[in-house]
Design a protein around this motif. Structure first.
Motif, PDB file in Angstrom:
ATOM      1  N   ASN A   1       0.844  -1.200   0.000  1.00  0.00           N
ATOM      2  CA  ASN A   1       0.000   0.000   0.000  1.00  0.00           C
ATOM      3  C   ASN A   1       0.879   1.249   0.000  1.00  0.00           C
ATOM      4  OD1 ASN A   1      -2.068   1.844   0.228  1.00  0.00           O
ATOM      5  ND2 ASN A   1      -2.495   1.391   2.385  1.00  0.00           N
ATOM      6  N   TYR A   2       1.323   1.653  -1.165  1.00  0.00           N
ATOM      7  CA  TYR A   2       2.158   2.850  -1.296  1.00  0.00           C
ATOM      8  C   TYR A   2       1.796   3.546  -2.607  1.00  0.00           C
ATOM      9  CZ  TYR A   2       4.894  -0.090  -4.472  1.00  0.00           C
ATOM     10  OH  TYR A   2       5.277  -0.918  -5.494  1.00  0.00           O
ATOM     11  N   SER A   3       2.206   4.790  -2.695  1.00  0.00           N
ATOM     12  CA  SER A   3       1.916   5.574  -3.894  1.00  0.00           C
ATOM     13  C   SER A   3       2.928   5.277  -4.994  1.00  0.00           C
ATOM     14  CB  SER A   3       1.944   7.072  -3.552  1.00  0.00           C
ATOM     15  OG  SER A   3       1.831   7.854  -4.730  1.00  0.00           O
ATOM     16  N   THR A   4       2.421   5.097  -6.199  1.00  0.00           N
ATOM     17  CA  THR A   4       3.299   4.881  -7.353  1.00  0.00           C
ATOM     18  C   THR A   4       3.656   6.189  -8.048  1.00  0.00           C
ATOM     19  OG1 THR A   4       1.377   4.565  -8.814  1.00  0.00           O
ATOM     20  CG2 THR A   4       2.302   2.604  -7.745  1.00  0.00           C
ATOM     21  N   LEU A   5       3.121   7.298  -7.541  1.00  0.00           N
ATOM     22  CA  LEU A   5       3.314   8.582  -8.217  1.00  0.00           C
ATOM     23  C   LEU A   5       4.770   9.046  -8.224  1.00  0.00           C
ATOM     24  CD1 LEU A   5       1.621  10.644  -9.719  1.00  0.00           C
ATOM     25  CD2 LEU A   5       1.249  11.858  -7.576  1.00  0.00           C
ATOM     26  N   PRO A   6       5.515   8.962  -7.113  1.00  0.00           N
ATOM     27  CA  PRO A   6       6.920   9.390  -7.171  1.00  0.00           C
ATOM     28  C   PRO A   6       7.729   8.634  -8.215  1.00  0.00           C
ATOM     29  CG  PRO A   6       6.219   9.178  -4.890  1.00  0.00           C
ATOM     30  CD  PRO A   6       5.121   8.607  -5.723  1.00  0.00           C
ATOM     31  N   ALA A   7       7.528   7.309  -8.312  1.00  0.00           N
ATOM     32  CA  ALA A   7       8.252   6.541  -9.327  1.00  0.00           C
ATOM     33  C   ALA A   7       7.788   6.908 -10.729  1.00  0.00           C
ATOM     34  CB  ALA A   7       8.060   5.044  -9.076  1.00  0.00           C
ATOM     35  N   TYR A   8       6.520   7.197 -10.881  1.00  0.00           N
ATOM     36  CA  TYR A   8       5.960   7.544 -12.192  1.00  0.00           C
ATOM     37  C   TYR A   8       6.515   8.879 -12.677  1.00  0.00           C
ATOM     38  CZ  TYR A   8       2.378   8.580 -15.721  1.00  0.00           C
ATOM     39  OH  TYR A   8       1.721   8.902 -16.882  1.00  0.00           O
ATOM     40  N   LEU A   9       6.653   9.864 -11.748  1.00  0.00           N
ATOM     41  CA  LEU A   9       7.131  11.203 -12.126  1.00  0.00           C
ATOM     42  C   LEU A   9       8.629  11.380 -11.907  1.00  0.00           C
ATOM     43  CD1 LEU A   9       4.260  13.393 -10.631  1.00  0.00           C
ATOM     44  CD2 LEU A   9       4.573  12.710 -13.011  1.00  0.00           C
ATOM     45  N   HIS A  10       9.282  10.377 -11.305  1.00  0.00           N
ATOM     46  CA  HIS A  10      10.719  10.453 -11.010  1.00  0.00           C
ATOM     47  C   HIS A  10      11.035  11.675 -10.145  1.00  0.00           C
ATOM     48  CE1 HIS A  10      11.233   7.269 -13.941  1.00  0.00           C
ATOM     49  NE2 HIS A  10      10.584   8.000 -14.837  1.00  0.00           N
ATOM     50  N   ARG A  11      10.184  11.906  -9.164  1.00  0.00           N
ATOM     51  CA  ARG A  11      10.367  13.007  -8.222  1.00  0.00           C
ATOM     52  C   ARG A  11      10.005  12.524  -6.822  1.00  0.00           C
ATOM     53  NH1 ARG A  11       9.154  15.517 -12.981  1.00  0.00           N
ATOM     54  NH2 ARG A  11      10.016  17.614 -13.351  1.00  0.00           N
ATOM     55  N   SER A  12      10.560  13.194  -5.824  1.00  0.00           N
ATOM     56  CA  SER A  12      10.257  12.816  -4.448  1.00  0.00           C
ATOM     57  C   SER A  12       8.880  13.337  -4.057  1.00  0.00           C
ATOM     58  CB  SER A  12      11.316  13.381  -3.500  1.00  0.00           C
ATOM     59  OG  SER A  12      11.254  14.797  -3.470  1.00  0.00           O
ATOM     60  N   THR A  13       8.366  12.798  -2.977  1.00  0.00           N
ATOM     61  CA  THR A  13       7.046  13.192  -2.500  1.00  0.00           C
ATOM     62  C   THR A  13       6.996  14.678  -2.149  1.00  0.00           C
ATOM     63  OG1 THR A  13       6.638  10.970  -1.629  1.00  0.00           O
ATOM     64  CG2 THR A  13       5.314  12.767  -0.724  1.00  0.00           C
ATOM     65  N   ASP A  14       8.047  15.175  -1.492  1.00  0.00           N
ATOM     66  CA  ASP A  14       8.058  16.590  -1.098  1.00  0.00           C
ATOM     67  C   ASP A  14       8.057  17.507  -2.309  1.00  0.00           C
ATOM     68  OD1 ASP A  14       8.064  15.895   1.546  1.00  0.00           O
ATOM     69  OD2 ASP A  14      10.256  15.961   1.742  1.00  0.00           O
ATOM     70  N   VAL A  15       8.708  17.095  -3.379  1.00  0.00           N
ATOM     71  CA  VAL A  15       8.738  17.920  -4.592  1.00  0.00           C
ATOM     72  C   VAL A  15       7.381  17.909  -5.285  1.00  0.00           C
ATOM     73  CG1 VAL A  15       9.790  18.156  -6.885  1.00  0.00           C
ATOM     74  CG2 VAL A  15      11.217  17.602  -4.903  1.00  0.00           C
ATOM     75  N   ILE A  16       6.734  16.772  -5.307  1.00  0.00           N
ATOM     76  CA  ILE A  16       5.436  16.653  -5.988  1.00  0.00           C
ATOM     77  C   ILE A  16       4.360  17.448  -5.273  1.00  0.00           C
ATOM     78  CG2 ILE A  16       3.625  15.029  -6.671  1.00  0.00           C
ATOM     79  CD1 ILE A  16       5.782  12.897  -6.951  1.00  0.00           C
ATOM     80  N   ASP A  17       4.435  17.491  -3.948  1.00  0.00           N
ATOM     81  CA  ASP A  17       3.401  18.144  -3.145  1.00  0.00           C
ATOM     82  C   ASP A  17       3.236  19.600  -3.563  1.00  0.00           C
ATOM     83  OD1 ASP A  17       1.521  18.649  -1.225  1.00  0.00           O
ATOM     84  OD2 ASP A  17       2.962  18.830   0.416  1.00  0.00           O
ATOM     85  N   GLY A  18       2.054  19.941  -4.082  1.00  0.00           N
ATOM     86  CA  GLY A  18       1.738  21.311  -4.471  1.00  0.00           C
ATOM     87  C   GLY A  18       1.921  21.622  -5.945  1.00  0.00           C
ATOM     88  N   LEU A  19       2.399  20.666  -6.754  1.00  0.00           N
ATOM     89  CA  LEU A  19       2.609  20.930  -8.176  1.00  0.00           C
ATOM     90  C   LEU A  19       1.287  20.973  -8.937  1.00  0.00           C
ATOM     91  CD1 LEU A  19       5.703  18.658  -8.993  1.00  0.00           C
ATOM     92  CD2 LEU A  19       5.680  21.131  -8.545  1.00  0.00           C
TER      93      LEU A  19
END
Length: 1005
Positions: free
Chosen positions: A75-93
């Motif tokens: 149970n984890y997010s695949t979004l960081p691997a999909y965007l090749h960015r860390s969670t903190d960087v993705i937050d707010g984009l």
């Protein structure tokens, strides 16, 4: 548990899952498993389990643990691997998202929300680059990259929140349906996490729903929806949503508000449409289970269908098959909550067993339902609805046969209702205080008087009226009118009960060990009380059949004719007396479930298809309708030792309740808790002797006018009701000795309305003025209505809640009386903020409200020229003595000697500590004024107090830019260590013997 292998298997599976859930750290879990394996032989010996059964139970325990860990690991997010960015960087984009709408759409005021299964997600910055490159030159490498990105698919479920900009957008959002293909643009953010100790963690909750991100969209125009095509049109859940909306509209035609929302929740499980005020009233009395589709609704549904099919002259087997198929449809139509899924699954299992001619054991059936639900989704174990539904259902089967005896002299109909009510309340009590931290003593009476009326009369009446509205509207309206009158009676009864003071008890969060001990002691105590105090053992004892058996019992020659359920089915068979004496000799608790109801053929003289349906869907209530209880335990003479044991258990039970009710606090330690309530202030002060003072309550600022009334939500977010009050209850605050409102601005006083309505308050201290605004005047009116003493504080007053704590008020200055006798209206409330110095257990803290630089300068002048000392002297001269009234406890210190020394009242021998007024002093903590605004915290002010630490209460990413960078530099210049709620969440400072220890909820970034 004898003869119930599925029950054993389920219990061990739950133990494995529970251990994996509670012990999340690797080594902690390892040692937990080691400890469980070490205790296992003793447990198996106590349960008298041998042979292959031991291996089966070990497999169950390991299976529950491994399944939980495996599910949680995946149970984890695949979004960081999909965007090749860390969670903190993705937050707010900013992103563009494509996917499918996978839930119904909730439209409330200016907000629309739904869940979306994302298939593609693109960042705006990447999209802009591609557009520019396409306009300049068609680079083959970029085209290849774009093609690859487009072909990549992701599988992420997100929550989408759409902020509606125009009123007509409400209709646009309502037109979106489950299964629609969506393209939308917005910003992707992490869900909010718990920012206070013990606060609700929305991020963790969504994780149990396999959701890790939220997409916030501005305006419905940013969402493009298209209907599904081809096989996508075949969507059962989409059809279910349409049917629920159709039924909801039928209820709206028949009932006005608040009856419409109430009936929609009662009939079709639309709990979100219930008026928040009505829901709150029901919640306080423990009646919200009525508004949740559960076993009662399923029992009525199944019994009604079987009755209808019997009228149509269908055979028993055909009727059972039809109802078996239709139960899942009702589960979907009613919203599919865990409680209705549980009831539906138990009904389906019972119907299948009845069709096959097998005996039905309620304990086995509920065990099967629990295992199936947990295999499907282990996170059901954390769901409150799941826990309450299974605990109460199983508790009714196990505990109610013991409680039946308490009402054996009551009329049968009243005894059945009383037995069900008392059992359900006793079983649900620990879970209720665990999650809701309150329990009304009137809950027993409310459930006893109202549940039968609502379940047996209002629910069927409303259901028939809703169905008739599609056929004959005039008759439907007549039935609806009758239901409305009954609803009015219910609402008035609930409101009257809630108006009675002193019945609502606030409980801190109990430990799991305490909860387990509660159930064990309650069971053993009831078991002992159930046994006879003397007399012969009856020669013809009937105990409930435990094992499943073929329907036709005639071949055994042991069918019992003397003990028949009121439902119309034989529920027991004779057992030879020798086996009973053997059980007595072994002195073991023979746990028998009340529901092994053998089904009967359609040609039986007893019962009918409708009562069969009720017994199938409602097995937990079966023992309420038996003369002695369907799980009739062997009655033996109670020895003197058992009587003593019974007394010890009773005392232990009461002592345990008293201990759990106490507010937890370290002995002799004061705690100052700076709550994180967003952009506002709220501080809870607990003194070393256990007094509780709340300074401000935060509040939600609303800038909308009457022209934007469409934006008003049915249940708007309000800091006091959603954050402050729940935190006070979780911490076991039974009453507040004082509420101090620094000033009347909404971000300080708004949340106190909910506090005064739900928490007993002994005194209300404010600056003696009003802002002239409706909400603050309403707050004062509430205080007067609840007979809370009001104190207008001013410079020179002192409040001494206990021997180690004193509050010295240094602002505002005393004002003259208002000629009209009314409270003076002060528009600039910031300048009139209540400012006080807290001295507690050898430490000092200055609370400043929203005071401005001009007020700071005035206070410094008063200190330097002696006016502040004079103001204290004037109050003493007027009072003539130190006042320490037990009712108000507002005291004015009597100065003896110089202003920098302690004084003693020789008449009362009361020592009064006087704050030292010197040219410069150093305090321990400064509560920075006005959330760190540039209009406060001047250099002279900060230098005078020279605080070792400074606390700034501000909201995350607030639009005001608080705290101001200039203020931060000035604090750093005086050497103050800075704590910020916007970065650290709640900050707690524990005080003892002049030392302060600090902890905060979040690690600062």
């Amino acid at each position: 548990m004898k003869g119930r292998p599925l029950l054993r298997f389920t219990i061990f599976w739950l133990c494995g899952s529970g251990m994996a859930c509670l012990l999340t750290e690797g080594w902690t879990l390892f040692w937990g498993v080691v400890g469980a394996m070490a205790c296992l032989p003793l447990l198996l010996r106590f349960m008298n389990i041998r042979g292959w059964s031991i291996l089966l139970l070990v497999i169950a325990f390991a299976g529950g643990l491994i399944q939980w860990e495996w599910n949680d690991f995946r149970n984890y997010s695949t979004l960081p691997a999909y965007l090749h960015r860390s969670t903190d960087v993705i937050d707010g984009l900013d992103v563009q998202v494509e996917g499918e709408l996978v839930s119904d759409v909730q439209v409330d005021g200016d907000r629309a929300g739904f869940e979306m299964q994302v298939s593609s997600l693109r960042l705006y910055e990447e999209t802009d680059k591609e557009v520019k490159n396409q306009d300049s030159s068609p680079d083959p490498s970029l085209q290849s990259l774009k093609s690859q990105a487009t072909s990549d698919k992701m599988n992420e479920r997100v929550i989408v929140q759409v902020r509606l900009m125009e009123e007509q957008e409400q209709h646009t959002a309502a037109s979106w349906k489950r299964g629609d293909k969506l393209k939308l643009s917005g910003s992707i953010v992490l869900p909010g996490e718990a920012r206070n100790f013990g606060g609700f963690d929305y991020r963790s909750y969504l994780r149990t729903q396999y959701i890790h991100w939220m997409v916030k969209v501005k305006g419905a125009s940013s969402v493009h929806a298209s209907s599904p095509e081809g096989l996508g049109k075949i969507n059962i859940l989409r059809w279910t949503d349409s049917a629920r909306l159709l039924l909801g509209s039928a209820v709206d035609r028949l009932f006005p508000e608040p009856h419409a929302g109430y009936m929609k929740g009662l009939i079709i499980g639309m709990a979100k449409d219930i008026d928040p005020g009505t829901y709150g009233q029901f919640s306080q009395l423990g009646l919200t289970h009525i508004l949740a589709i559960s076993g009662t609704h399923v029992a009525v549904y199944v019994a009604s269908l079987l009755m209808l099919l019997s009228w149509l002259r269908l055979t028993r087997e055909t009727a059972l098959t039809i109802v078996l198929v239709l139960v899942p449809a009702y589960v979907l139509l009613s919203g599919g909550s865990p409680s209705v899924i549980r009831a539906g699954m138990m009904s389906m299992i019972g119907l299948y067993m009845a069709k096959r001619g097998l005996a039905r054991d309620g304990i086995q059936i509920i065990s099967a339902a629990a295992m199936l639900m947990l295999w499907w989704n282990p996170y059901f174990l954390l769901n409150v609805s799941f826990q309450l539904s299974f605990l109460v259902t199983a508790g009714l089967m196990i505990y109610m046969p013991l409680i039946n005896r308490l009402f054996d002299k009551w009329p049968k109909s009243l005894a059945a209702t009383a037995s069900v009510t008392v059992t359900a309340q006793l079983i649900s009590f620990p879970v209720t205080i665990l999650y809701f931290n309150q329990f009304s003593l009137l809950s027993f009476a409310a459930n006893f008087l109202l549940v039968s009326l609502i379940s047996a009369v209002v629910l069927p009446l409303g259901t028939v009226a809703m169905i008739l509205s599609f056929v004959w509207l005039p008759l439907a309206k007549l039935l609806a009118w009758i239901a409305i009158q009954l609803n009015q009676l219910t609402f008035l009864s609930v409101e009257w009960m809630n108006s009675l003071p002193g019945f609502v008890m606030i409980w801190p969060i109990p430990s799991l060990l305490w909860i387990a001990s509660y159930y064990v002691i309650l069971y053993v105590l009831l078991y002992l009380l159930h046994q006879r105090s003397g007399g012969e053992i009856p020669q013809n004892i009937h105990v409930a059949e435990e094992d499943t058996a073929p329907l036709d019992m005639s071949s055994r020659g042991a069918t019992q004719r003397g003990s028949t359920l009121a439902l119309g089915f034989n529920s027991s068979r004779s057992v030879d007396t020798q086996s009973l004496y053997t059980a007595k000799a072994n002195n073991r608790l023979q746990l028998s479930a009340p529901d092994p109801l053998p089904t009967r053929r359609a040609t039986s003289d007893h019962g009918s298809l409708s009562t069969l349906g009720a017994s199938i869907a409602w097995p937990e209530y079966a023992s309420a309708f038996t003369s002695r209880g369907a799980a009739f335990y062997s009655e033996v003479r109670m020895s003197q030792a058992k009587r003593w044991l019974c007394g010890v258990l009773a005392v232990s039970f009461v002592a345990g309740l008293w201990w759990a009710y106490q507010t937890p606090r370290p002995a002799g330690t004061g705690v100052v808790q700076f709550l994180d309530i967003g952009q506002g202030d709220s501080t809870l002060i607990t003194t070393p002797e256990g007094k509780h003072i709340l300074v401000d309550g935060g509040g939600t600022v609303n800038f909308g006018g009457s022209e934007h009334s469409w934006k008003t939500r049915r249940d708007p977010y309000e800091v006091g009701a959603k954050v402050v009050v729940p935190l006070l209850k979780k911490r076991g605050i039974h009453q507040l000795d004082a509420v101090i409102v620094t000033h009347a601005d909404q971000d300080h006083a708004g949340g106190l309305q909910a506090v005064l309505e739900q928490i007993p308050v002994k005194r209300f201290i404010f600056n003696g003025t009003t802002s002239g605004k409706e909400k603050f005047d309403q707050l004062l009116d509430t205080a007067v209505q609840r007979q809370i003493p009001l104190f207008a504080t001013h410079q020179g007053m002192t409040y001494k809640p206990d021997s180690e704590t004193a509050l010295y008020f240094i602002s505002p200055e005393r004002s003259g009386p208002n000629p009209t006798g009314d409270l003076p209206v002060l528009e600039n409330q910031n300048g009139g903020s209540v400012v006080f110095l807290l001295e507690m257990a050898g430490t000092s803290m200055l609370f400043t409200g929203d005071m401005e630089a001009a007020t700071e300068q005035d206070v410094l002048y008063d200190i330097q020229d002696g006016s502040l000392a004079t103001s204290f002297q004037q109050d003493v001269q007027k009072s003539g003595r130190t006042v320490a009234d037990s009712e108000t406890n507002i005291v004015v210190p009597e100065w003896m000697g110089s202003l920098a020394e302690n004084g003693r009242d020789h008449r009362s021998s009361t020592v009064v500590t006087v704050p030292r007024l010197q040219s410069h002093r150093s305090i321990d903590v400064l509560k920075v004024a006005h959330h760190g605004s540039k209009t406060s915290s001047s250099e002279a002010w900060l230098q005078y107090w020279n605080a070792k630490a400074a606390l700034i209460s501000a909201g995350v990413n607030n639009t005001y830019g608080h705290p101001n960078p200039g203020v931060m530099k000035r604090l750093e210049a005086v050497g103050s260590k800075i704590y910020r709620t916007d970065q650290m969440g709640e900050v707690q400072m524990s005080v003892k013997d002049g030392e302060i220890s600090v902890r905060y909820k979040l690690a600062p970034r």
